[in-house]
Motif scaffolding. Structure first.
Motif, PDB file in Angstrom:
ATOM      1  N   VAL A  69       0.860  -1.190   0.000  1.00 12.35           N
ATOM      2  CA  VAL A  69       0.000   0.000   0.000  1.00 12.35           C
ATOM      3  C   VAL A  69       0.896   1.239   0.000  1.00 12.35           C
ATOM      4  O   VAL A  69       1.820   1.332   0.807  1.00 12.35           O
ATOM      5  N   GLU A  91      -3.269  -0.111  10.337  1.00  9.83           N
ATOM      6  CA  GLU A  91      -4.443  -0.773   9.753  1.00  9.83           C
ATOM      7  C   GLU A  91      -4.049  -1.558   8.496  1.00  9.83           C
ATOM      8  O   GLU A  91      -4.521  -2.668   8.283  1.00  9.83           O
ATOM      9  N   ALA A  92      -3.176  -0.959   7.689  1.00 10.49           N
ATOM     10  CA  ALA A  92      -2.742  -1.641   6.459  1.00 10.49           C
ATOM     11  C   ALA A  92      -2.057  -2.955   6.802  1.00 10.49           C
ATOM     12  O   ALA A  92      -2.383  -4.009   6.239  1.00 10.49           O
ATOM     13  N   MET A 130      -2.410   5.236  12.473  1.00 11.47           N
ATOM     14  CA  MET A 130      -3.456   4.218  12.389  1.00 11.47           C
ATOM     15  C   MET A 130      -3.603   3.675  10.971  1.00 11.47           C
ATOM     16  O   MET A 130      -3.897   2.498  10.774  1.00 11.47           O
ATOM     17  N   MET A 131      -3.418   4.547   9.987  1.00  6.50           N
ATOM     18  CA  MET A 131      -3.630   4.128   8.604  1.00  6.50           C
ATOM     19  C   MET A 131      -2.596   3.084   8.211  1.00  6.50           C
ATOM     20  O   MET A 131      -2.881   2.160   7.461  1.00  6.50           O
ATOM     21  N   ASN A 169      -4.485  -5.470   8.239  1.00  4.92           N
ATOM     22  CA  ASN A 169      -5.346  -6.104   7.233  1.00  4.92           C
ATOM     23  C   ASN A 169      -4.584  -7.051   6.325  1.00  4.92           C
ATOM     24  O   ASN A 169      -5.150  -7.631   5.411  1.00  4.92           O
ATOM     25  N   GLY A 170      -3.278  -7.128   6.499  1.00  7.16           N
ATOM     26  CA  GLY A 170      -2.536  -8.119   5.725  1.00  7.16           C
ATOM     27  C   GLY A 170      -1.665  -7.552   4.614  1.00  7.16           C
ATOM     28  O   GLY A 170      -1.191  -8.295   3.760  1.00  7.16           O
ATOM     29  N   ALA A 171      -1.459  -6.241   4.594  1.00  6.64           N
ATOM     30  CA  ALA A 171      -0.551  -5.703   3.588  1.00  6.64           C
ATOM     31  C   ALA A 171       0.852  -6.228   3.865  1.00  6.64           C
ATOM     32  O   ALA A 171       1.255  -6.367   5.022  1.00  6.64           O
TER      33      ALA A 171
END
Lengths: 662, 135
Positions: B11, B55-56, B51-52, B59-61
């Motif tokens: 990402v 979060e990435a 957080m961004m 979520n499995g990035a």
């Protein structure tokens, strides 16, 4: 529930040549909330936009995703489309499947298509969380700042003033005129530079709408389009407004040690000086670093001879702050310093001169009053060698670009030399002749056919000093022969490069520069005078090398852009700004401290009935939407419209999910 | 085990004014780079909420790249300075939580550095792949 439309653009074959656009559209249809998905050849075209408007009406859409080029290219276009369809213009997201997919992943169409699907899906996730935003308006200070008093700045200032708006023209030297004032004659008409420039300079000084600040520099810039606040340093001229420009002080000044930069350091310059005889304003300045009085405390001759008592040694630099609605940057160029060329003598051979020095030599107002003589022994010349592409088209000097004017000015200089001295012979070493312009090719042909200038295609390998001559060794690649020419003078066609200090200057405005230091235009074709900073425009050679007609055209273009801003009563500004949820704000003042624009105010406010707390509030007209406060907020009370936490996190979530059914 | 090209997911957060425009320039120059990166446009790296990024990864990035204007060139004057401060802290914090350092990257790419952006993505891809293949 959102009703989303997805529109996938082929961009001719730019996208569809790599990405399977119909698969992208088909995938879109499977996503929750997407009511319709279509692909079309050119989404930005009139029929393309009408397709969107029709779909919005037919399917009762309330938001859309356009999978096409970069939002930096067409976001505005599609916002307008939404407005025409009666929707809020901020309910569109673009998925960049051209610059970020088809153009960079052409090696694998399958992966490119999958990425295009993913980017589209991320935009769908984002737009689902978009909110209706209202446009905002801000006042405009209807005064323009033009920086740089060369032909570009002069033209821009005159055009803006002609439209009835006030202009402040700032020039760092003591006179306007810039590089053009240094030239003798101009191609391809051979009309004298001063004859066409000086009337414009005078027009500037007489225009009631133009305030001319010479010997001044911009030192600090804050604010934004409509409301720039600029600090300008007016350097001490040591000569006040009583001066009538008689020039007695200059004549009587005993200091002859300095060399004139204006004359390419080929002639002397007094400590009190005007840049050139036709200077505007015709007021001399004292260079305090060379003036005997400022160095030793003795002399004061200029003060004694001045008939109007205009010399004032006590003057101080003055810092003024002014407000402007728009800015034109026309800071010009420097010529490439050829001392890095060993084969041309590292700039140490006196009779190897730069093109600008030649201009001063042959100019009747130059240090030799138009006599082309060798700087080493002041003797007249017979054989002159011109060498093209010095600091242009040369990878090894990190100057691979073409400076665009050198082929032409070399032909001009060779012709002028022949006109002045019919018995001279000129030789030109060149790589290619680039004469693209109205009457340009004909001009170069005239130099060869009517003026007998010998053009040799090849590079010079070495210049030797032999006796009082220069031995120029080079190759003529057309005949395959080695060439040796005994020359009296060698003139280098120095390329154009950014001004020294161009980088520091660009940082005042946060303009971006290219790898060489020329300022970047917003779009190479469709926004050639705009910059990424709204309200700041570029004209002339600070953007890239160009000739006088292109510079003048560009300057007039900036004037049109400035006038378009000023013609409106109020300015529309994007509502993509921060907002505080005061119910969750803890009043810690972190956002207040980090905001680069002081756009946050701390207030004691009744946030709930009976509960007064210390909370942050965004000043909407000042906020520029950078989001620094959002990244810094501990309690997640600040959010950014258009780039909200929910929107970005939804993009992150979608980006990390596999494609569901393809 | 060798990872499949397809399986690496990166990402990218690019600031609108420099790096996003730089990535557009990569396209104009047709510089090819791995398609594994999915770009999210942000106004400024100063906007980056940790957080961004968390979060990435959550979520499995496999990788995250944040890229902004060169220090001193920030469109908003000083936004990227905040990010420059945050990045090393976040990087060591993430490492502490078990996110390998090869997975999290930051770079400065200006609007004219199209080629550089392609190089940055290639490098990030190579490091993430190295982590995925060799642990």
């Amino acid at each position: 529930m959102a009703r989303i439309g997805v529109f996938v653009c082929h961009c001719g074959t730019n996208i569809s040549g790599v990405v399977d656009v119909s698969r992208v559209a088909k995938y879109a249809e499977s996503l929750p909330g997407v009511k319709v998905a279509v692909d079309y050849k050119f989404m930005c075209s009139d029929p393309g936009q009408n397709t969107i408007i029709d779909a919005i009406k037919t399917h009762n859409l309330d938001r859309i995703v356009v999978s096409a080029c970069s939002p930096r290219m067409h976001e505005l276009t599609f916002r307008n489309t939404l407005e025409r369809a009666g929707l809020n213009p901020y309910m569109v997201e673009m998925a960049n499947i051209r610059e970020h997919v088809s153009w960079v992943h052409s090696d694998n169409k399958e992966l490119a298509t999958e990425k295009a699907m993913k980017l589209m899906e991320m935009s769908v996730s984002k737009v689902r969380r978009s909110e209706v935003l209202t446009k905002m308006f801000a006042p405009i200070e209807k005064r323009a700042l033009v920086i740089g008093g060369g032909i570009a700045g002069i033209q821009a200032a005159l055009d803006i003033a002609a439209a009835g708006y006030k202009v402040v023209l700032v020039e760092k030297e003591s006179s306007i005129g810039g590089r053009m004032a240094q030239l003798d004659k101009t191609f391809p008409t051979l009309d004298c530079s001063a004859c066409i420039l000086t009337p414009k300079m005078v027009a500037v000084s007489q225009d009631k709408n133009i305030t001319l600040l010479t010997y001044a520099e911009v030192t600090e810039v804050s604010g934004f389009i409509g409301q720039f606040e600029v600090k300008i340093k007016k350097k001490a001229k040591s000569v006040n407004s009583k001066c009538i420009g008689c020039g007695v002080c200059v004549t009587k000044c005993p200091n002859k040690k300095s060399l004139s930069d204006f004359d390419g350091r080929l002639g002397p310059r007094k400590a009190i000086y005007t840049l050139f005889p036709q200077a505007v304003p015709n007021v001399p300045v004292i260079d305090r670093e060379t003036c005997t009085f400022f160095l030793t405390g003795k002399c004061k001759i200029c003060e004694k001879v001045c008939p109007t008592s205009a010399v004032d040694y006590t003057q101080q630099d003055e810092l003024i702050t002014e407000k402007f609605g728009a800015v034109v940057v026309a800071t010009g160029f420097d010529i490439y310093d050829h001392s890095s060329y060993g084969e041309y003598g590292y700039g140490e051979i006196k009779d190897v001169i730069s093109s600008l020095q030649f201009e001063r030599l042959i100019s009747s107002s130059g240090p030799t009053e138009g006599h082309v003589v060798r700087p080493s022994d002041q003797k007249e010349v017979k054989n002159v060698v011109f060498i093209q592409c010095v600091g242009s088209r040369d990878e090894s000097k990190k100057r691979p670009y073409c400076s665009r004017v050198c082929c032409m000015y070399t032909a001009k200089q060779a012709m002028l030399l022949k006109d002045h001295y019919p018995e001279t012979q000129s030789y030109v070493f060149y790589i290619d002749i680039r004469a693209a312009g109205k009457n340009y090719e004909e001009f170069v042909q005239r130099a060869q056919n009517d003026y007998g200038v010998v053009y040799l295609r090849g590079r010079v390998s070495k210049i030797y000093e032999r006796g009082n001559k220069l031995l120029v060794k080079g190759a003529d690649t057309l005949s395959g022969a080695q060439v040796e020419i005994e020359a009296d003078l060698v003139v280098l066609a120095n390329g154009l490069e950014p001004r020294k200090g161009a980088k520091e200057f660009s940082q005042l405005f946060h303009m971006s520069s290219d790898q060489y230091g020329f300022y970047n235009e917003l779009h190479p074709k469709l926004a050639p005078v705009e910059t990424a900073i709204s309200g700041v425009f570029v004209a002339g050679c600070c953007q890239s090398p160009k000739d006088i007609p292109d510079t003048v055209a560009m300057a007039s273009a900036t004037a049109a852009k400035v006038c378009a801003i000023f013609a409106k009563e109020k300015m529309e500004v994007e509502p993509l700004i921060a907002g505080v949820n005061q119910l969750t704000c803890s009043g810690c003042e972190t956002c207040y401290n980090v905001c680069p624009y002081s756009a946050i105010e701390m207030k004691d406010k009744e946030v709930k009935r009976g509960e007064v707390r210390h909370v942050a509030e965004v000043l909407e007209s000042v906020c520029k939407g950078c989001g620094v406060c959002v990244g810094a907020c501990y309690s997640k009370a600040v959010d950014l419209k258009g780039f909200s936490e929910r929107q970005i996190l939804s993009q992150v979530e979608t980006a990390t999910m596999p494609i569901t059914n393809s | 085990m060798e990872s499949k090209v397809k399986e690496i997911n990166i990402v990218g957060f690019l600031c609108n004014w420099c790096s996003y425009a730089g990535a557009d320039m990569t396209g104009l120059g047709r510089n090819i780079y791995p398609s594994n990166i999915k770009v999210i446009r942000i106004p400024c790296t100063g906007r980056m909420d940790p957080m961004m990024i968390i979060e990435a990864f959550h979520n499995g990035a496999d990788g995250v790249l944040v890229s902004g204007c060169h220090p001193g060139d920030c469109h908003y004057t000083e936004g990227n300075f905040y990010w420059r401060r945050r990045y090393p802290h976040l990087k060591s914090l993430l490492e502490h939580f078990g996110v390998d350092r090869r997975r999290f990257h930051a770079s400065w790419v200006s609007a004219s550095e199209g080629k550089k952006f392609a190089e940055v993505v290639k490098k990030v891809y190579a490091e993430v792949k190295d982590w995925k293949d060799n642990g």
